[in-house]
Design an enzyme around this catalytic site. Structure first.
Site, PDB file in Angstrom:
ATOM      1  N   GLU A  84      21.380  23.989  -9.604  1.00  0.00           N
ATOM      2  CA  GLU A  84      21.814  23.932  -8.350  1.00  0.00           C
ATOM      3  C   GLU A  84      23.314  23.291  -8.387  1.00  0.00           C
ATOM      4  OE1 GLU A  84      20.655  25.249  -5.652  1.00  0.00           O
ATOM      5  OE2 GLU A  84      18.794  26.111  -5.920  1.00  0.00           O
ATOM      6  N   SER A 340     -30.507  -8.988  16.920  1.00  0.00           N
ATOM      7  CA  SER A 340     -30.779 -10.328  16.422  1.00  0.00           C
ATOM      8  C   SER A 340     -29.894 -10.689  15.465  1.00  0.00           C
ATOM      9  CB  SER A 340     -32.182 -10.246  16.072  1.00  0.00           C
ATOM     10  OG  SER A 340     -33.182 -10.220  17.131  1.00  0.00           O
TER      11      SER A 340
END
Length: 692
Positions: A84, A340
């Site tokens: 590129e 509990s």
């Protein structure tokens, strides 16, 4: 006068040039490049070892990950620059030579055959898309110059690699690599490199999942181009051409759904290494779904596992499945009646005050407290009992008596300061009073994990930790003292003696089993079933119920949640050995050596060789033209094993593992010896290209 005029011309030129420069600088300041458009990246949450768990798209539904050049395959970066913009590292935003050549080639062809855009110019175009025309090209040149002045070359290519279009909602090389190849872009094959370079040039036309023939053709063309540049070899080109392109897009990582959500919510929205353990997470998800399916179509299971020394969350299952009712909710973060499960903390504060001790006698008889009259789960009373027995058997009246002594308001305040604020449904600012002892105020599974982690850490409460980088700071944090260290130790010893679930041998009788201090809970109306435990250096909290809070008559925490907890504790002990909890995971007291007839059940055995197995034939020749890797020897036994090949010690690799690289074909004797001198041996045959 002529001399004066001649002197004024250069001054005017200089003034004009200065004004032009000032104007350019002013325009640069007023109209900076729109770098903010690169924001809004996708996020990847990994486990504590870096394994991907879940990826999150951008708010607009796009996949765009930030890029660190150190984590991108350098061969891909070199190939990209070569194709590129071969002068990328040298120019200042515009390659004028390349631009001139592209204009000349296009002029000769009568159409645009090459744009001549540098990577910097392409980055500018992706930040600010415009129609492709000469005017836009001039703006790209200007923007590229701006980018070069503001960013380093490394930052520019990172920006480019995060914005490059790859078709559909894919942007950037990391998103494309995940979607097409199923892995990060840190290590790419030649065909993957060529495809990732080819696609952005025409991302929609060349999408491999929609137009595979165009994708393959453009990829092969890039490979041939790279060969001409000397980046690829001719063999590389042939291999690329022989490889098919991906037929479809793959799903992004999508595991630990609720856990990854919690990790991301705990700090900045960025790629993050979590404290979760992927292997344990996957196994607990499997267990949760299996158990939920056995319980019924509307039942959900949630669990959280916390490493006590660092408060790191090692696993979080918010629901058994998102396909089941309420499964999209993270049920570890929804207030529920804890039943509990708070009783241990009531007794812990009483121990701190000197109000009670494990051997204190307390009455379990019908009692009334300002109109509140608790009763035991089995509707029976047991008279005078020891505090330790009352806690182990979860008797209600003694717990309420003890809470009345230490003060319900004080207890609620202590929980809130520790990070577990009790909530009273439909009564903002109102206290649950003594009913909190039996689950009269809501807490989340995460808050229970905070409390039980304090119990396992000498009574010190700290917030949960979700991000790996915060573990060290949490370990050094002094935290908030919920109860004294001695009291916490006494509570743990009492809970360790609680009756084990049916079919489970007590931990103190099993050398390799986790030593679990646990408490169960069942909310009023059987809406919530709980089990919470300190198992070695880990806390595990399990909840079972319906997401809509509907009752499940007769189903208790001991019946359903506790067996799940014990199964998960076993898996956690297996997966989290590296958390270094052996001194707490095993029974505190050393076991008496077996004597007499019990010697038949002794584990005093020679080592076992796992690899290589007896009689194996091992290939030590080349594989695909590459030199073979050495064999890693594996076995198990008491302590470290010493390995010998035909009497000679085996080598060690860099990690300290025993390895063997045969130097000839034929038969070998492999022997493993433990520290006590016990040995095992196997005979194997090595094969190579040499027929000898």
């Amino acid at each position: 006068m002529g001399q004066s005029l001649g002197q004024s011309v250069p001054k005017r030129l200089l003034a004009g040039l200065a004004a032009l420069i000032a104007a350019v600088l002013l325009i640069d300041v007023i109209f900076p490049p729109p770098l903010e458009r690169a924001g809004g990246v996708s996020v990847l949450v990994t486990d504590r070892a870096g394994k991907p768990l879940r990826a999150f798209p951008t708010p607009d539904g796009r996949w765009r990950f930030g890029v660190d050049l150190e984590e991108i395959d350098p061969e891909f970066v070199d190939a990209l620059v070569r194709v590129e913009d071969k002068r990328f590292w040298d120019h200042h935003g515009t390659d004028w030579l390349g631009l001139t050549r592209a204009a000349f080639d296009s002029l000769l062809a009568g159409e645009i055959v090459s744009g001549g855009s540098t990577l910097t110019m392409q980055t500018a175009r992706m930040l600010e898309p415009r129609p492709r025309n000469p005017g836009s090209k001039l703006i790209e040149i200007w923007r590229a110059n701006q980018l070069e002045r503001r960013l380093s070359k490394r930052e520019i290519i990172e920006l480019y690699l995060s914005l490059t279009p790859y078709g559909g909602n894919l942007e950037g090389v990391r998103a494309a690599s995940w979607s097409y190849f199923g892995h990060e872009a840190d290590r790419l094959s030649t065909d993957e490199i060529a495809l990732l370079i080819a696609l952005p040039q025409s991302p929609e036309v060349r999408r491999p999942d929609r137009r595979p023939e165009f994708a393959a053709r453009s990829r092969d063309w890039v490979a041939e181009k790279l060969a001409r540049y000397g980046v690829f070899s001719e063999n590389d080109v042939l291999e690329v051409a022989a490889t098919s392109v991906p037929a479809r897009r793959l799903d992004f990582p999508d595991r630990a759904w609720h856990g990854a959500d919690a990790v991301l919510a705990s700090g900045p929205r960025e790629d993050v290494r979590s404290t979760l353990d992927a292997a344990l997470q996957a196994e607990l998800e499997r267990i949760a779904l299996t158990r939920a399916e056995l319980e019924g179509t509307d039942v959900q299971v949630s669990v959280i596992v916390v490493h006590v020394p660092t408060r790191a969350v090692r696993a979080l299952v918010g629901s058994a499945s998102r396909q089941r009712a309420g499964g999209w909710l993270d049920l570890t973060d929804r207030p529920r009646s804890p039943g509990s499960t708070l009783k241990p903390f009531i007794y812990g504060l009483a121990f701190d005050d000197g109000t009670a001790s494990p051997d204190t006698r307390i009455q379990d008889l019908p009692s009334q407290f300002a109109g509140y009259q608790p009763e035991n789960f089995d509707r029976m009373f047991h008279g005078d009992v020891r505090v330790s027995d009352a806690l182990q058997h979860s008797l209600n009246v003694p717990a309420v008596l003890m809470l009345d002594r230490i003060g319900a308001e004080r207890f609620s305040a202590q929980l809130a300061i520790a990070g577990a604020r009790p909530r009273v449904s439909g009564a903002t600012g109102q206290s649950a009073g003594l009913a909190i002892a039996l689950g009269g105020a809501g807490l989340t599974g995460r808050e229970l994990a905070v409390l039980y982690s304090a119990l396992g850490d000498g009574g010190v409460a700290k917030p949960l930790v979700w991000r790996a980088e915060e573990e060290a700071a949490s370990a050094a944090d002094p935290g908030h003292r919920l109860m004294g260290e001695a009291s916490a130790g006494e509570i743990l010893r009492i809970l360790q003696g609680s009756p084990s679930p049916a079919g489970r041998m007590p931990g103190q009788l099993t050398r390799d089993a986790p030593q679990i201090a646990f408490k169960t809970g069942t909310s009023y109306g059987y809406r919530d079933a709980w089990a919470a435990a300190v198992s070695g250096q880990h806390v595990i909290v399990v909840w079972v119920g319906r997401a809509d809070g509907a009752p499940r008559t007769g189903v208790t925490g001991r019946d359903i949640a506790l067996p799940i907890l014990f199964e998960m504790a076993d898996r956690a002990a297996h997966h989290l050995r590296d958390d270094g909890d052996s001194e707490l995971r095993l029974s505190a007291a050393p076991l008496t050596p077996a004597k007499g007839a019990l010697r038949a059940f002794s584990t005093d055995r020679p080592p076992e060789i796992l690899f290589p197995p007896q009689g194996a034939e091992l290939w030590a020749g080349t594989v695909d033209g590459r030199a073979p890797r050495p064999f890693v020897l594996a076995g198990r036994g008491a302590g470290a094993l010493n390995w010998f090949i035909d009497g000679d010690p085996a080598s060690l690799d860099d990690a300290g593992a025993p390895v063997w690289r045969p130097d000839r074909p034929g038969f070998y004797l492999v022997m493993a010896v433990d520290d006590a001198g016990r040995s095992s041996r196997v005979r194997v045959r090595v094969l190579t290209e040499d027929p000898a």
